[in-house]
Scaffold this motif. Sequence first.
Motif, PDB file in Angstrom:
ATOM      1  N   ILE A 351      10.528  -0.359   1.737  1.00  0.00           N
ATOM      2  CA  ILE A 351       9.849  -0.001   0.571  1.00  0.00           C
ATOM      3  C   ILE A 351       9.343   1.423  -0.387  1.00  0.00           C
ATOM      4  O   ILE A 351       9.787   1.706  -1.016  1.00  0.00           O
ATOM      5  N   HIS A 352       9.565   2.028   0.478  1.00  0.00           N
ATOM      6  CA  HIS A 352       9.608   4.017   0.631  1.00  0.00           C
ATOM      7  C   HIS A 352      11.093   4.262   0.114  1.00  0.00           C
ATOM      8  O   HIS A 352      11.019   5.023  -0.474  1.00  0.00           O
ATOM      9  N   VAL A 353      11.963   3.446   1.305  1.00  0.00           N
ATOM     10  CA  VAL A 353      12.900   4.330   1.058  1.00  0.00           C
ATOM     11  C   VAL A 353      13.530   3.818  -0.552  1.00  0.00           C
ATOM     12  O   VAL A 353      14.571   4.504  -1.079  1.00  0.00           O
ATOM     13  N   SER A 354      13.394   2.748  -1.220  1.00  0.00           N
ATOM     14  CA  SER A 354      13.029   2.301  -2.754  1.00  0.00           C
ATOM     15  C   SER A 354      12.930   3.845  -3.284  1.00  0.00           C
ATOM     16  O   SER A 354      12.831   3.217  -4.729  1.00  0.00           O
ATOM     17  N   THR A 355      12.366   4.230  -3.460  1.00  0.00           N
ATOM     18  CA  THR A 355      12.116   5.715  -4.485  1.00  0.00           C
ATOM     19  C   THR A 355      10.907   4.841  -5.484  1.00  0.00           C
ATOM     20  O   THR A 355      10.659   5.588  -6.256  1.00  0.00           O
ATOM     21  N   PHE A 357       8.445   5.018  -4.685  1.00  0.00           N
ATOM     22  CA  PHE A 357       6.477   6.282  -5.132  1.00  0.00           C
ATOM     23  C   PHE A 357       6.910   7.642  -5.650  1.00  0.00           C
ATOM     24  O   PHE A 357       6.180   8.158  -5.642  1.00  0.00           O
ATOM     25  N   THR A 358       8.492   7.558  -6.104  1.00  0.00           N
ATOM     26  CA  THR A 358       8.473   9.195  -6.755  1.00  0.00           C
ATOM     27  C   THR A 358       8.929   8.853  -8.044  1.00  0.00           C
ATOM     28  O   THR A 358       9.008   9.585  -9.397  1.00  0.00           O
ATOM     29  N   LEU A 364       1.300   4.837 -10.761  1.00  0.00           N
ATOM     30  CA  LEU A 364       1.065   4.227  -9.606  1.00  0.00           C
ATOM     31  C   LEU A 364       0.593   4.275  -9.019  1.00  0.00           C
ATOM     32  O   LEU A 364      -0.748   3.743  -8.566  1.00  0.00           O
ATOM     33  N   LYS A 365      -0.022   5.930  -8.395  1.00  0.00           N
ATOM     34  CA  LYS A 365      -1.304   5.752  -8.362  1.00  0.00           C
ATOM     35  C   LYS A 365      -2.937   5.894  -8.581  1.00  0.00           C
ATOM     36  O   LYS A 365      -3.780   5.322  -7.879  1.00  0.00           O
ATOM     37  N   TYR A 366      -2.550   5.905  -9.957  1.00  0.00           N
ATOM     38  CA  TYR A 366      -4.242   5.815 -10.650  1.00  0.00           C
ATOM     39  C   TYR A 366      -3.957   3.929 -10.371  1.00  0.00           C
ATOM     40  O   TYR A 366      -5.018   3.565 -10.271  1.00  0.00           O
ATOM     41  N   VAL A 439      -1.882   4.903   1.015  1.00  0.00           N
ATOM     42  CA  VAL A 439      -0.966   6.520   2.585  1.00  0.00           C
ATOM     43  C   VAL A 439      -0.268   6.905   1.927  1.00  0.00           C
ATOM     44  O   VAL A 439       0.732   7.871   2.132  1.00  0.00           O
ATOM     45  N   LEU A 440       1.298   5.699   2.546  1.00  0.00           N
ATOM     46  CA  LEU A 440       2.608   5.828   2.252  1.00  0.00           C
ATOM     47  C   LEU A 440       2.932   6.496   0.450  1.00  0.00           C
ATOM     48  O   LEU A 440       3.484   7.973   0.699  1.00  0.00           O
ATOM     49  N   ASN A 441       1.710   6.802  -1.028  1.00  0.00           N
ATOM     50  CA  ASN A 441       2.032   7.649  -1.913  1.00  0.00           C
ATOM     51  C   ASN A 441       0.928   8.455  -1.316  1.00  0.00           C
ATOM     52  O   ASN A 441       2.416   9.677  -2.197  1.00  0.00           O
TER      53      ASN A 441
END
Length: 1413
Positions: A351-355, A357-358, A364-366, A439-441
Motif C-alpha cells: 500500500i505504501h509503495v503504491s504512492t 499517500f502522495t 486522503l487525510k481528511y 499513521v502511515l499517512n
Amino acid sequence: MNLIRLNRLLTIDTDLLEQQDIDLSPDLAATYGPTEEAAQKVKHYYRFWILPQLWIGINFDRLTLLALFDRNREILENVLAVILAILVAFLGSILLIQGFFRDIWVFQFCLVIASCQYSLLKSVQPDSSSPRHGHNRIIAYSRPVYFCICCGLIWLLDYGSRNLTATKFKLYGITFTNPLVFISARDLVIVFTLCFPIVFFIGLLPQVNTFVMYLCEQLDIHIFGGNATTSLLAALYSFICSIVAVALLYGLCYGALKDSWDGQHIPVLFSIFCGLLVAVSYHLSRQSSDPSVLFSLVQSKIFPKTEEKNPEDPLSEVKDPLPEKLRNSVSERLQSDLVVCIVIGVLYFAIHVSTVFTVLQPALKYVLYTLVGFVGFVTHYVLPQVRKQLPWHCFSHPLLKTLEYNQYEVRNAATMMWFEKLHVWLLFVEKNIIYPLIVLNELSSSAETIASPKKLNTELGALMITVAGLKLLRSSFSSPTYQYVTVIFTVLFFKFDYEAFSETMLLDLFFMSILFNKLWELLYKLQFVYTYIAPWQITWGSAFHAFAQPFAVPHSAMLFIQAAVSAFFSTPLNPFLGSAIFITSYVRPVKFWERDYNTKRVDHSNTRLASQLDRNPGSDDNNLNSIFYEHLTRSLQHSLCGDLLLGRWGNYSTGDCFILASDYLNALVHLIEIGNGLVTFQLRGLEFRGTYCQQREVEAITEGVEEDEGFCCCEPGHIPHMLSFNAAFSQRWLAWEVIVTKYILEGYSITDNSAASMLQVFDLRKVLTTYYVKGIIYYVTTSSKLEEWLANETMQEGLRLCADRNYVDVDPTFNPNIDEDYDHRLAGISRESFCVIYLNWIEYCSSRRAKPVDVDKDSSLVTLCYGLCVLGRRALGTASHHMSSNLESFLYGLHALFKGDFRISSIRDEWIFADMELLRKVVVPGIRMSIKLHQDHFTSPDEYDDPTVLYEAIVSHEKNLVIAHEGDPAWRSAVLANSPSLLALRHVMDDGTNEYKIIMLNRRYLSFRVIKVNKECVRGLWAGQQQELVFLRNRNPERGSIQNAKQALRNMINSSCDQPIGYPIFVSPLTTSYSDSHEQLKDILGGPISLGNIRNFIVSTWHRLRKGCGAGCNSGGNIEDSDTGGGTSCTGNNATTANNPHSNVTQGSIGNPGQGSGTGLHPPVTSYPPTLGTSHSSHSVQSGLVRQSPARASVASQSSYCYSSRHSSLRMSTTGFVPCRRSSTSQISLRNLPSSIQSRLSMVNQMEPSGQSGLACVQHGLPSSSSSSQSIPACKHHTLVGFLATEGGQSSATDAQPGNTLSPANNSHSRKAEVIYRVQIVDPSQILEGINLSKRKELQWPDEGIRLKAGRNSWKDWSPQEGMEGHVIHRWVPCSRDPGTRSHIDKAVLLVQIDDKYVTVIETGVLELGAEV
C-alpha cells in the motif's frame, strides 16, 4: 552472581526478620572471681565475628544491639551498604566543593547526607512509603539511592548548562538546548534534595524496586506505546523489548531518510520500514509483558520434563490445567503472529509503495480523519451508551437489550446479538485498518520535514519518527478506546486553531497522546474528589471527619493543584484517614500493590496430618468459600477478554476496576494489562456474609432506581422509560455506574442444608445408616479387586468368626434406633438379621457384575459384606464417641468419617489392614454416597426400595457427582475442572458457632451485575488504607475510613485491599485472558491463523471441491446436496449403506446372505440427522427395512466399507452407476441398472410391505428401463447397495468364508482391501486417556493387546498433542446393535493409530484428512 544475589535482596520476603541467625553465638558471661565477684551483676557481651575464627566482644546484648542497628543477614547487604555510604559521601563532597550550597543550606545538605548514611545502619521502621507491616529491608536503601540519583542529576544538568553545542533543539516554541532550561532544572533538583527529610516523612518517594518498575512502565507506555506490567522483571523485559524493536527499525528509517526524497517519490526503503513498523507494532501489542509463560513454553519445548508420578501420593493425580492452557494460548498466538505479521508487513508495504499517500493528498487525510471520528464515535461512545443499564443517566433501561435481559433465570450462555457483532467488526476495522493508514499517512507526509536540518537532523529525526510511529501503532492496536478523541482534537487544534505551532502531525499526535492520557487521569481524579466531598452526600465515619470537612473547604485551590501534580506523575490522591482532606501519595505502577499477595487456601495438601485430625484447620466459611472465587477467576480467564471485545463490559482501559455482584458473590476485578487480544487482571473476592457497611453498599449497587418518582421535594412521577429528576441527579454524583445487570458467566450455584435438621429424628438417621450399608455393599461388589479380596487368606482368617451363621456382634455402639438390622433378641447385629435385610441387595449387585459371584447365605461375599458393614458402623460409633443417640456426637462422627478419619479401635476389625484399599475405595465412598442418597430420600422416600432404581441412582451419581471433603485437594481439582455437580459435608466453626451443613454445588450460568468504579477512587482509597494501617498504625477495627460511603463504595473497596490491610477471602494471582479462548468471538473473526489451520482449511476446501465436482458430474446429482453432508459415502470398491440417527447397521463378514455376522475392525456406518431434501420418515423406512431384513443388511454391510464424516468427499459405488449419496428427493435413479438387479429388486418389492412410517414405496413390478423418471425410494437403498455389491463381484464378498470374523489376528487379507482414513487431532480434550483401564468396561475392544496400549498407562512420557495425525483402525458408534461397535456415549469414538501408539478419541475432536492411498 552478585546481580542475582542483589535481585534476591530486592525481592526477598521479610516476614521472618526476627529469626536469630545461626552464626550468632549465645551471649558471653564474664565472672570476676570465684566468690564475691560472682555475686556481682553479670555483664553481657555480643560476639561480633570479624573473621571466621576471630571475634570481639561488644558490650551490648542482642536486643539492645538490634534496637541500635539493623541486622544484615547476608554479606552482600554489608557490601552494598558500604558502597552506598561511600557514594553518598563522595557525591555530596563534590557538590559541596563546587559551591552549589552556601550559608545555612550547607548545614541542611550535610544533614541530608548524614540521614542517608545513617539509614544504612538503622532504617526508619515503618517508613511512610513501606507497603507492608513489619521490618522492610529494602526501605533502608531508599534514601542513599535517591540521594545518589539527585546528585548525579545536579552535576549533569550543571555540566550541560556550561557545555552546550551550537545545535538547537526546539519544539513548540521551547528551546530545550537553552542554558536557562538546564539551570532551572538543576535548581529544582537541588531544592528537592534539600527537602529530603520532609519528602520521606510524607512518603512521596517509593522504595527502590517500586520506583524502577514504575519508571520502566511509564516510559514503555508513554514513549513506546507499551502496556502495563505485572512485576519488576516484566517491566524490565518489556522495556528492553521496546528498545530492541526501536533499534532494529532505526537503521531502516535512517537509511531511508538518507535517500533522495521528492514530492511524488518516497524511497522504497522507507516503504519497507513502514511495513515492518506495522508488523512489529502488531506483534508487540499481542505479547504479554510477563515473560514467565513464554519462558515456560520454551523450556517445555527444549527441555521437556518427565513427570514421575508416585502412586502412593494422593496429590499425584491433582494437576492444575491452567499453566498448560496458558502455554497453548501463547504458542497459538506466536504461530499466528508468524503468519499474520508477514501478511501485514507485505500488505502495508504494498500500500505504501503504491504512492497512494502522495497522489491522493490532501483529500486522503481528511477522509481518514472523518472516518476515524465517525467509527470511533459510534464504537466507543454511542454503542456503549445505548447498551448501559442507564443510558446517559436519563433512560431507565438499555436501549439495546440482550436476549437475557428479561429472563428471570438464565440457563444457557449469553446469546450473540447483532450489535455485538457490529461492535467487533467496527473495532476490528478501526484498529487494524484505519489507525495504521492514518499513521502511515502521517509518516509519509512528515518524515522529510522532521529529518530536515531546520527541524531535527537526520539522526535525531529518524529516532523520533521510529519512536512516534511505534508508539501510535502499538497503542492503537492495544487499546483504541480513546484514540479517536486524541486524533480529532489534534487535527482540529493544529489544523484550524494553532497551525503555526504544529511540529508536523506525526509529532503532534505523539505528544498529544501523552497529554490526553494525563488529562483523562486528571478528569477521573477530579470526579472522585468532587463526588467524595459533595456536602449533600458525605458520610462522617468519625469525629475527625466532621472536623476535616469544613477545614478542607478553604484549601480547594490547593486541592486542584495537588490533583494536577498527581495526574502528571500518576500518583494516587488519597483521603487522609478517610476524610475530606486529600494528600498525594507516592508513585505506583498500574498493578498498585508491590507485594504479590495471593490467597493460600488451607486444605489437606498444606497442613499437618495431626492438625487435620484434631483441629480441622480451614473450617471457617471464608476459607471454604474462597474456592468459588478461584473458579470465578478461571471462568473469567476463559471468557473475559472476548467479552470485553464484544462490548459486554462497556468501555475499558488500563487500570480500570469493576465489581461483579451476584446473590452471594461480590468480587472486584482490576484490569492491569490491556493488550491486543489479551487482558491481565486480578480478582479480589469479598466475604459472603460481610459487615453491616458492606451490606449497605451491596444494596446500593443492586437496587434499581427506575421506580424513583421524585422531583426535588415532591413526587410528580417521570416520563415513561426515563429516570426521574432525583434519580438522574443522584446517578451523576456517584463514583461508580452500573454497566450491565445480566452478565452471564459460568459458575456454581450453592445450596446448603442444615445437617442437624435432616438427621434430627432417629428414623432419618436409620435411613442414612441403611444407605451407608448399601453403599458399602455396592462398592465392594463392583470393585475389580473383589476376587482378590475373596481369595485373601489373611482376610479369610480375620473373618472366620463372621462366617459362622449364628455369629452376632454385640458391640455397644450398635443402636436399635439407627440400625435397621439390629437383632433385639441377641442385642446386636447378627449375620442372620443382616442377611434378612441386605441379602437381596447383595444378590442384585452381584448379578450386575460381568462375572457373577456366589451369593449364598454362607458365601464368602456375604461374609465380606457383613464384616465390612459391621466395621463401617463401628467406626461411625467410635468417631461419635459411642454416643450415636446424641445428634451432635452423631454429626461429629459422620463428618469425621466423611473426611476419611477412620479409627479402627476393635481387634475384630484389624483384618482390614490386609488391604487398606477396602477403606479408601469401599467404606469411604460408601459413607459419602449415603449422604447423597439420604438427600434424595426426601424427594421420593420409597423410590429406592427397588434395587434396580437404587443401583442406577448410585451409578448416575458416580458419573455426574463429585462427593468429597472440602479440605481434600480433589475437591479443589474437581471445582476447577468444571465438574457438573459436587457435594460435601461442611463443619463450620466460626465465631463460636458449631454447625454442620450439606453443601451442594451445581454448575450453571450465573447472572452478575457489572459495576464500573472510578479507578482513581479505588487507587486513592487503597493508598489511604495502606498509609493509615502501616505508617500511622491505626488498628481500630471500626475506624472511620472503612465506614460505608455509598457514593464511593468505600467499605467494599477498602476491604478488598491485600491482607492484613483489607480482609478479602480470595485474591487471585495476576491472570491473563486471551481472546482466542472465546468461542463466540472466534465465530465472528475466526480462530488463530496458523500454518496448521491454513493447511486444514485447504484440505477441507479441497474435499468440498471434490465432493461438489463429483456430484455435478453424475446423473441426478446436485452440489447443494453434497455440501450439506447428508447421506453416507463409500470408498474404493465399497458400496453405500444408508443409515439414520436411530439405528446402525452392524458390520460383519459372512459367506452368503442369511448367515450370522461377526465383528471386526471395519468402522460402522455413521448416523446423521436428516439433511436437505431428506425427510425424517425416509430414515424411519430405512431403519425398518434393516430391522426386518437382517440378511440384506448384513450383505450390504459385509460387502462395503463405509466411513462418513462432515469432511468426507464424494465416494462412488462399485458399479459406477449412481453416486453413493441421497439425492434431493431421497431417491436413486434406476437408469442403466443391470437387468439382473432390476429383477431381484422387483422380487424384494413384492416381499416388502407397500409402505412404512407413512411413506408409500414404489409399486410392485419391474420398472421400465426406458423410463428416465423411475427411481428407487430411500427405503430400498440397503437392498440396492447389496445388489450392486454382489453384481460388482467384490472380492470381500467372494473370498470370505462362513463364520469368519475380522479380528486383528486373521484379517490381514481384509485389511489389504480397506481404504484407511487419516485424521488429525484438533481438540486434545476429547481424548479418552483412561478408557482402556476403566473398571466398567464401557467399550468392547477389537483386541486385548490394543486395549492395553490405548491409554496413558502405555504411553509413558508420550502424550497426544493437537495437530498429530494417524489412521483410524476401529470405530464405536452410539446405539449400535453390535456390542463390538457400540459407543458408551452419545457420540462416535475412534481408535486412532499414531505411529506405534493407539489413541481413543471422540469423533468431534478430530479432523478427517481423507483417504490414505
